[in-house]
Design a protein around this motif. Structure first.
Motif, PDB file in Angstrom:
ATOM      1  N   PRO A   1       0.829  -1.217   0.000  1.00 22.31           N
ATOM      2  CA  PRO A   1       0.000   0.000   0.000  1.00 22.31           C
ATOM      3  C   PRO A   1       0.860   1.262   0.000  1.00 22.31           C
ATOM      4  N   ALA A   2       0.301   2.320  -0.579  1.00 25.11           N
ATOM      5  CA  ALA A   2       0.900   3.645  -0.458  1.00 25.11           C
ATOM      6  C   ALA A   2       0.351   4.314   0.801  1.00 25.11           C
ATOM      7  N   VAL A   3       0.852   5.501   1.118  1.00 25.90           N
ATOM      8  CA  VAL A   3       0.313   6.236   2.262  1.00 25.90           C
ATOM      9  C   VAL A   3      -1.144   6.566   1.961  1.00 25.90           C
TER      10      VAL A   3
ATOM     11  N   VAL B   1     -23.695  13.090  13.539  1.00 28.34           N
ATOM     12  CA  VAL B   1     -23.074  11.937  12.882  1.00 28.34           C
ATOM     13  C   VAL B   1     -21.819  12.417  12.154  1.00 28.34           C
ATOM     14  N   VAL B   2     -20.691  11.785  12.433  1.00 28.32           N
ATOM     15  CA  VAL B   2     -19.406  12.170  11.835  1.00 28.32           C
ATOM     16  C   VAL B   2     -18.779  10.931  11.210  1.00 28.32           C
ATOM     17  N   GLU B   3     -18.268  11.083   9.980  1.00 29.71           N
ATOM     18  CA  GLU B   3     -17.636   9.955   9.282  1.00 29.71           C
ATOM     19  C   GLU B   3     -16.222  10.328   8.871  1.00 29.71           C
ATOM     20  N   LEU B   4     -15.254   9.476   9.222  1.00 31.50           N
ATOM     21  CA  LEU B   4     -13.863   9.614   8.826  1.00 31.50           C
ATOM     22  C   LEU B   4     -13.591   8.607   7.714  1.00 31.50           C
ATOM     23  N   ARG B   5     -12.806   9.015   6.701  1.00 30.89           N
ATOM     24  CA  ARG B   5     -12.565   8.151   5.544  1.00 30.89           C
ATOM     25  C   ARG B   5     -11.072   7.913   5.346  1.00 30.89           C
ATOM     26  N   CYS B   6     -10.758   6.711   4.875  1.00 32.85           N
ATOM     27  CA  CYS B   6      -9.376   6.315   4.612  1.00 32.85           C
ATOM     28  C   CYS B   6      -9.361   5.457   3.350  1.00 32.85           C
ATOM     29  N   GLN B   7      -8.414   5.752   2.426  1.00 37.37           N
ATOM     30  CA  GLN B   7      -8.413   5.019   1.161  1.00 37.37           C
ATOM     31  C   GLN B   7      -6.998   4.908   0.598  1.00 37.37           C
ATOM     32  N   ASP B   8      -6.684   3.716   0.084  1.00 36.70           N
ATOM     33  CA  ASP B   8      -5.437   3.453  -0.630  1.00 36.70           C
ATOM     34  C   ASP B   8      -5.786   2.835  -1.981  1.00 36.70           C
TER      35      ASP B   8
ATOM     36  N   GLU C   1      -3.367   1.818  -4.382  1.00 34.06           N
ATOM     37  CA  GLU C   1      -2.243   1.147  -5.028  1.00 34.06           C
ATOM     38  C   GLU C   1      -2.032  -0.287  -4.572  1.00 34.06           C
ATOM     39  N   GLY C   2      -2.467  -0.636  -3.401  1.00 34.70           N
ATOM     40  CA  GLY C   2      -2.180  -1.958  -2.857  1.00 34.70           C
ATOM     41  C   GLY C   2      -2.798  -3.089  -3.652  1.00 34.70           C
ATOM     42  N   ASN C   3      -2.040  -4.166  -3.828  1.00 31.10           N
ATOM     43  CA  ASN C   3      -2.523  -5.388  -4.475  1.00 31.10           C
ATOM     44  C   ASN C   3      -1.896  -6.588  -3.757  1.00 31.10           C
ATOM     45  N   PRO C   4      -2.699  -7.406  -3.067  1.00 25.73           N
ATOM     46  CA  PRO C   4      -4.168  -7.395  -2.988  1.00 25.73           C
ATOM     47  C   PRO C   4      -4.709  -6.170  -2.263  1.00 25.73           C
ATOM     48  N   ALA C   5      -6.020  -5.970  -2.380  1.00 28.19           N
ATOM     49  CA  ALA C   5      -6.657  -4.778  -1.824  1.00 28.19           C
ATOM     50  C   ALA C   5      -6.364  -4.649  -0.334  1.00 28.19           C
ATOM     51  N   SER C   6      -6.162  -3.403   0.088  1.00 27.40           N
ATOM     52  CA  SER C   6      -5.784  -3.140   1.477  1.00 27.40           C
ATOM     53  C   SER C   6      -6.973  -3.261   2.416  1.00 27.40           C
ATOM     54  N   GLU C   7      -6.654  -3.613   3.653  1.00 23.10           N
ATOM     55  CA  GLU C   7      -7.606  -3.506   4.753  1.00 23.10           C
ATOM     56  C   GLU C   7      -7.128  -2.370   5.657  1.00 23.10           C
ATOM     57  N   TYR C   8      -8.067  -1.787   6.424  1.00 21.87           N
ATOM     58  CA  TYR C   8      -7.765  -0.538   7.123  1.00 21.87           C
ATOM     59  C   TYR C   8      -7.994  -0.681   8.624  1.00 21.87           C
ATOM     60  N   MET C   9      -7.173   0.062   9.360  1.00 26.33           N
ATOM     61  CA  MET C   9      -7.307   0.125  10.815  1.00 26.33           C
ATOM     62  C   MET C   9      -7.128   1.574  11.246  1.00 26.33           C
TER      63      MET C   9
ATOM     64  N   ASN D   1      -1.755  -4.850   3.702  1.00 28.67           N
ATOM     65  CA  ASN D   1      -2.032  -6.080   2.966  1.00 28.67           C
ATOM     66  C   ASN D   1      -0.889  -7.065   3.218  1.00 28.67           C
ATOM     67  N   SER D   2      -0.835  -8.142   2.443  1.00 26.46           N
ATOM     68  CA  SER D   2       0.157  -9.189   2.692  1.00 26.46           C
ATOM     69  C   SER D   2       1.578  -8.749   2.375  1.00 26.46           C
ATOM     70  N   VAL D   3       1.741  -7.624   1.674  1.00 25.47           N
ATOM     71  CA  VAL D   3       3.077  -7.159   1.279  1.00 25.47           C
ATOM     72  C   VAL D   3       3.645  -6.163   2.276  1.00 25.47           C
ATOM     73  N   GLY D   4       2.812  -5.265   2.800  1.00 25.86           N
ATOM     74  CA  GLY D   4       3.311  -4.243   3.713  1.00 25.86           C
ATOM     75  C   GLY D   4       2.186  -3.408   4.290  1.00 25.86           C
ATOM     76  N   HIS D   5       2.559  -2.309   4.951  1.00 22.07           N
ATOM     77  CA  HIS D   5       1.561  -1.424   5.547  1.00 22.07           C
ATOM     78  C   HIS D   5       2.126  -0.009   5.592  1.00 22.07           C
ATOM     79  N   ARG D   6       1.208   0.973   5.459  1.00 18.56           N
ATOM     80  CA  ARG D   6       1.561   2.392   5.545  1.00 18.56           C
ATOM     81  C   ARG D   6       0.466   3.124   6.311  1.00 18.56           C
ATOM     82  N   ARG D   7       0.882   4.204   7.022  1.00 17.88           N
ATOM     83  CA  ARG D   7      -0.070   4.957   7.840  1.00 17.88           C
ATOM     84  C   ARG D   7      -0.016   6.430   7.464  1.00 17.88           C
ATOM     85  N   CYS D   8      -1.181   7.076   7.480  1.00 25.09           N
ATOM     86  CA  CYS D   8      -1.245   8.502   7.178  1.00 25.09           C
ATOM     87  C   CYS D   8      -0.917   9.309   8.437  1.00 25.09           C
ATOM     88  N   PRO D   9      -0.475  10.558   8.281  1.00 22.82           N
ATOM     89  CA  PRO D   9      -0.202  11.391   9.459  1.00 22.82           C
ATOM     90  C   PRO D   9      -1.478  11.639  10.256  1.00 22.82           C
TER      91      PRO D   9
END
Length: 298
Positions: free
Chosen positions: A134-136, A150-157, A159-167, A218-226
């Motif tokens: 994944p990219a940042v 009601v407040v919603e926070l969004r996170c999206q990558d 570039e990751g393959n396979p598709a990323s999961e988020y925490m 994902n299975s290759v790596g992980h990245r976190r946003c500031p």
């Protein structure tokens, strides 16, 4: 007799399965090899193997990529395109030293050699799958929110393959996907979707104020946003009342000004001026008509 025949058949089936399994172990047979899928991590090496390993002087080899038409990868005993600088030939196989995501796709090796019946052509297809870390991720966190909304926070990558999961993290501490399972999480009104990357507060409270960050994995790596801070405040009732009072005062002052102007006769003077000007125009026109009539009689 029937029971004995059934037991006999079961024993025969078991012996057959054991023989088949021993054969697979001895000769390295597996169903995945029939599919000829090669998986590689981006920026590492990959080998596209052609099953025709016996190379002769008279044999001719070509490699082609089957994507948006056909493009040559190896032709006339030379690698083509950008494969010249980052790949090499090992007999009939291609060793890519630095795989990129653009290399993913289907490849076909074609081997032709003379035979007694004429020119013999054989081909083999290989699929290259490239795993990408994944990219940042891009994180959308509101800087402020009102308590109880009601407040919603969004996170999206992308570039990751396979598709990323988020925490999601709050003040550096990971949030549980099910908040009711964690005793340290005081507010259990949020919903986190690890697939889409959304973190939604159904009724946000002041305890939800803090610094939020998101990690794509994902299975290759992980990245976190500031981290970004979200401040939750109460609805400012006194400020709203003050604004309403100020607007009412402005409207009242404007109304008093209009009444004062009417009493002083500013609007009536303008009307009388318009009436006098129209009367003077009518008098002038009547005098002209009289002069014209008089001259006509003379």
């Amino acid at each position: 007799m029937a029971r004995r025949s059934r037991h006999h058949l079961l024993l025969l089936l078991l012996r057959y399965l054991v023989v088949v399994l021993d054969y697979h172990k001895a000769y390295g047979f597996s169903a995945s090899k029939d599919r000829l899928v090669v998986t590689a991590i981006e920026y590492q090496e990959a080998i596209l193997a052609c099953k025709y390993s016996k190379k002769t002087v008279s044999s001719r080899l070509e490699w082609k990529k089957l994507e948006h038409g056909v493009s040559f990868v190896y032709y006339q005993q030379a690698l083509q395109g950008d494969f010249k600088d980052r790949a090499e030939m090992i007999d009939f196989s291609i060793r890519i030293k630095n795989v990129t995501r653009k290399d993913a796709g289907k490849y076909r090796c074609e081997v032709s050699a003379p035979s007694e019946q004429g020119q013999n052509l054989e081909e083999d297809t290989v699929t290259l799958e490239v795993l990408v870390a994944p990219a940042v991720p891009s994180c959308e966190v509101p800087s402020s929110a009102l308590r109880g909304t009601v407040v919603e926070l969004r996170c999206q990558d992308k570039e990751g393959n396979p598709a990323s999961e988020y925490m999601w993290f709050k003040n550096g501490i990971p949030l549980l996907e099910n908040p009711k399972l964690g005793s340290r999480i005081t507010n259990s009104s949020y919903t986190m979707n690890s697939k889409s990357g959304t973190l939604q507060f159904n009724t946000v409270s002041k305890m939800d104020s803090g610094e939020y960050s998101c990690e794509a994995r994902n299975s290759v790596g992980h990245r976190r946003c500031p981290g970004k801070r979200m401040q939750v405040d109460d609805l400012n009732i006194s400020g709203i009342i003050a604004a309403v009072v100020i607007v009412a005062l402005v409207i009242s002052v404007c109304g008093l000004g209009v009444c004062y102007a009417q009493r002083k006769g500013y609007f009536s003077k303008e009307t009388s001026f318009q009436k006098s000007s129209s009367a003077s125009k009518a008098t002038t026109m009547s005098e002209n008509d009289f002069k014209h009539t008089k001259s006509f009689i003379i």
